[in-house]
Design an enzyme around this catalytic site. Structure first.
Site, short mmCIF file in Angstrom:
data_model
loop_
_atom_site.label_atom_id
_atom_site.label_comp_id
_atom_site.label_asym_id
_atom_site.label_seq_id
_atom_site.Cartn_x
_atom_site.Cartn_y
_atom_site.Cartn_z
N GLU A 51 0.88 -1.17 0.00
CA GLU A 51 0.00 0.00 0.00
C GLU A 51 0.91 1.22 0.00
O GLU A 51 1.71 1.42 0.94
CB GLU A 51 -0.93 0.04 1.22
N ASP A 76 5.09 4.71 3.59
CA ASP A 76 4.79 6.14 3.72
C ASP A 76 6.05 6.84 4.21
O ASP A 76 6.94 6.19 4.76
CB ASP A 76 3.64 6.39 4.72
N ASP A 125 -2.42 12.20 -2.39
CA ASP A 125 -2.54 13.64 -2.67
C ASP A 125 -2.73 13.79 -4.18
O ASP A 125 -1.91 13.28 -4.94
CB ASP A 125 -1.26 14.37 -2.22
N ASP A 159 -10.98 10.24 -3.94
CA ASP A 159 -12.15 11.13 -4.00
C ASP A 159 -11.97 12.14 -5.13
O ASP A 159 -12.88 12.88 -5.43
CB ASP A 159 -12.27 11.91 -2.69
C1 LIG Z 1 -3.93 11.96 1.88
S1 LIG Z 1 -2.91 10.87 2.74
C2 LIG Z 1 -3.77 9.30 2.59
C3 LIG Z 1 -3.36 8.31 3.64
C4 LIG Z 1 -4.10 6.97 3.63
N1 LIG Z 1 -3.87 6.26 2.38
C5 LIG Z 1 -5.57 7.17 3.87
O1 LIG Z 1 -6.37 6.98 2.95
O2 LIG Z 1 -5.95 7.51 5.00
C6 LIG Z 1 -1.55 10.65 1.62
C7 LIG Z 1 -0.36 9.95 2.27
O3 LIG Z 1 0.62 9.72 1.27
C8 LIG Z 1 1.89 10.00 1.80
N2 LIG Z 1 2.76 10.37 0.67
C9 LIG Z 1 2.48 11.27 -0.30
N3 LIG Z 1 3.49 11.35 -1.18
C10 LIG Z 1 4.44 10.48 -0.75
C11 LIG Z 1 5.72 10.10 -1.24
N4 LIG Z 1 6.22 10.64 -2.35
N5 LIG Z 1 6.42 9.17 -0.55
C12 LIG Z 1 5.91 8.63 0.59
N6 LIG Z 1 4.70 8.95 1.10
C13 LIG Z 1 3.97 9.85 0.44
C14 LIG Z 1 1.69 11.11 2.81
O4 LIG Z 1 2.70 11.14 3.78
C15 LIG Z 1 0.31 10.74 3.37
O5 LIG Z 1 0.40 9.96 4.55
#
Ligand SMILES: C[S@@+](CC[C@H](N)C(=O)[O-])C[C@H]1O[C@@H](n2cnc3c(N)ncnc32)[C@H](O)[C@@H]1O
Length: 234
Positions: A51, A76, A125, A159
């Site tokens: 994931e 992450d 994101d 979303d």
């Molecule tokens: C909006 S959150 C979603 C978290 C989880 N999947 C959820 O649905 O609750 C996006 C996550 O992606 C991680 N993330 C974004 N870009 C990343 C990258 N290039 N490398 C590692 N983690 C990343 C962020 O740290 C964050 O925890």
């Protein structure tokens, strides 16, 4: 940095299921477990599912509870979030769960060719202005191809209708990937079985978006040429 964050970071160092590497250790270099996660971490030959951007690891942990014969690794960059998933997995003595703290830009350093069978990307994101930072941009998909097994499946739940449509277009334009499903609103699709993990697992972010009344979209695609996949009835 807050006290709670510092406490979590310290505790992360003691977790047997959380693997962390500094940028220098893995930039253009292989992580020591590359190619041997099953042998040296899980002690079995079960498929490995990642994931990416797992946050607190809710999907990773929930899927691992549902499928004990699959090994799940949540990835992450945020240690304080990973702490939650790693702690839960240890408290529940889950032997099929691990976490990696790294930037996904460096993911190729962690896995060998064909080592991974599936990827889940949940609520990434959407990066509306920076295409190269989207976890489903061609740049990232090419990274994943270096370690995905033939016919491996990638799931995207978001979303963001823009990210959903963008990813669909990217996949459809490729000759080394095949679109299997595009659902613009999973909760409007009554054809799904009630035990489908697409419906049954909801992350922190998914719950927030549902409260805001946003439709949740889903894409499923696989590695492999679309023409070959059709012939094989995929
Ligand atoms: C909006 S959150 C979603 C978290 C989880 N999947 C959820 O649905 O609750 C996006 C996550 O992606 C991680 N993330 C974004 N870009 C990343 C990258 N290039 N490398 C590692 N983690 C990343 C962020 O740290 C964050 O925890």
């Amino acid at each position: 940095m807050g006290k709670d964050k510092i406490r979590r970071f310290r505790e992360n160092e003691t977790f047997s299921n959380l693997f962390q590497a500094s940028f220098r250790e893995v930039y253009q270099r292989d992580y020591p477990l590359k190619g041997s996660w099953n042998k040296n971490v899980f002690g079995n030959d079960n498929p490995i599912v990642l994931e990416l951007g797992c946050g607190k690891g809710e999907y990773t942990v929930a899927l691992a509870r549902l499928n004990k014969s699959v090994n799940y690794i949540g990835v992450d960059v945020k240690g304080a979030r990973l702490w939650r998933g790693a702690k839960t997995a240890l408290e529940e003595k889950m032997e099929n769960v691990a976490f990696i703290r790294t930037r996904i830009e460096l993911i190729e350093s962690f896995f060998a060719p064909s080592e991974v069978s599936q990827i889940w990307i949940t609520f990434p994101d959407p990066q509306p202005r920076k295409e190269n930072k989207r976890l489903t941009s061609p740049r990232f998909l090419n990274r994943y191809l270096s370690f995905l097994a033939p016919g491996a499946v990638i799931h995207l739940k978001t979303d963001s209708r823009e990210l959903h449509d963008y990813t669909k277009e990217v996949v459809e334009a490729r000759e080394d990937m095949t679109l299997l499903e595009a659902d613009p609103d999973i909760y409007a699709n009554t054809g799904r079985p009630a035990n489908d993990p697409v419906l049954t697992v909801r992350t922190f972010y998914e719950n927030q978006f549902l409260e805001q009344g946003k439709p949740i979209t889903y894409l499923r695609f696989s590695t492999g040429n679309p023409a070959t996949a059709k012939q094989e009835g995929c």
